[in-house]
Design a protein around this motif. Sequence first.
Motif, PDB file in Angstrom:
ATOM      1  N   PRO A 275      -9.301 -18.216 -36.641  1.00 56.44           N
ATOM      2  CA  PRO A 275      -8.004 -18.498 -37.280  1.00 56.44           C
ATOM      3  C   PRO A 275      -6.829 -17.927 -36.501  1.00 56.44           C
TER       4      PRO A 275
ATOM      5  N   TRP B 170      -7.426 -17.925 -42.381  1.00 55.09           N
ATOM      6  CA  TRP B 170      -7.441 -19.375 -42.602  1.00 55.09           C
ATOM      7  C   TRP B 170      -6.322 -19.812 -43.530  1.00 55.09           C
ATOM      8  N   GLU B 171      -5.861 -18.903 -44.409  1.00 54.42           N
ATOM      9  CA  GLU B 171      -4.720 -19.241 -45.264  1.00 54.42           C
ATOM     10  C   GLU B 171      -3.470 -19.498 -44.431  1.00 54.42           C
TER      11      GLU B 171
ATOM     12  N   VAL C 124      -3.487 -20.548 -41.330  1.00 56.13           N
ATOM     13  CA  VAL C 124      -3.716 -21.826 -40.647  1.00 56.13           C
ATOM     14  C   VAL C 124      -3.343 -22.984 -41.559  1.00 56.13           C
ATOM     15  N   ARG C 125      -3.788 -22.913 -42.808  1.00 54.31           N
ATOM     16  CA  ARG C 125      -3.489 -24.002 -43.747  1.00 54.31           C
ATOM     17  C   ARG C 125      -1.999 -24.089 -44.053  1.00 54.31           C
TER      18      ARG C 125
ATOM     19  N   LEU D 113      -0.442 -25.675 -40.633  1.00 55.79           N
ATOM     20  CA  LEU D 113      -1.079 -26.832 -39.998  1.00 55.79           C
ATOM     21  C   LEU D 113      -0.330 -28.137 -40.264  1.00 55.79           C
ATOM     22  N   LEU D 114      -0.128 -28.479 -41.517  1.00 56.06           N
ATOM     23  CA  LEU D 114       0.500 -29.755 -41.851  1.00 56.06           C
ATOM     24  C   LEU D 114       1.953 -29.834 -41.381  1.00 56.06           C
TER      25      LEU D 114
END
Length: 288
Positions: free
Chosen positions: A15, A146-147, A149-150, A153-154
């Motif tokens: 991440p 990963w939070e 990344v999320r 990301l978009l």
Amino acid sequence: MTTREALVVEQIRLPRVLVAVLVGAALGLAGSVMQALFGNPLAEPGVTGVSAGAAVGAVLAITSGAAGTFVLPAAAFAGALLTVGAVYGIAALSRSRGLATVLLVGIALNALLGAVVSALVANAPDEQSLRGIVFWLQGDLDARTWEHVRLVLLPVLAGVAATVVFSRDLNVMLLGDDAARTSGVDVARTRNVLLVLASLLTGAAVSVSGVIGFVGLVAPHVIRLIAGPDHRLLLPASALLGAVFLVSADTAARMLPAPVTLQTGVVTALAGAPVFLLLVLWSRRSTA
């Protein structure tokens, strides 16, 4: 690879690398757009004050004790959005709504928001908050999950895709406003859209990484010197080099022997400043 090693790679290393890729790509692309619009290779993503606005939002979250995994990036991004709105709101009140006005408003807001950050730092409630503020302002990718990344990301993928669509328009605008209008390009609208996209990319990036400099300044400059000004290549290549640059800087920051510690933003400045200076000297010598 043992289960423990696999867990470290999956939950810690991967991440962090992905956040570095996304942030570097966003800053590299935003820098390329800013340099094209202002016609100045010294322009960088924070020229409109968006990074300073994100800093105010983040520092407010830290000093209020609400700097959670989601709260801190959300506060930083909200600060960036409010700054973008303020820049265009103030510029709209001016009789001259060109890029020069946007630049001057951005410079003024950078100074004002920098003073606000300094005041908040001086009145930090405790040493832990002060340390958190300093780390965020210098930019770092430590403890990215990963939070994060999320979260980024978009916005970054959507911003990159939307910006690359304007590659042809940017190429035509290099010929001058009149030539661009003759070719069917709505110059004013295109500039406004690209400025907003670059500002949003910058806001999304710094919301999860802190203020990281020189990525959006060096990456487009290097690509332009190597491959020329064709934005069909310049935009995606700047995003790619920005990602590579930031991943490399973060890797270098992690590999320093103890007890030496440097944040990612410090490494990008230490590496980016000399490189940019050499590029400027080289470009001036080649045109002399």
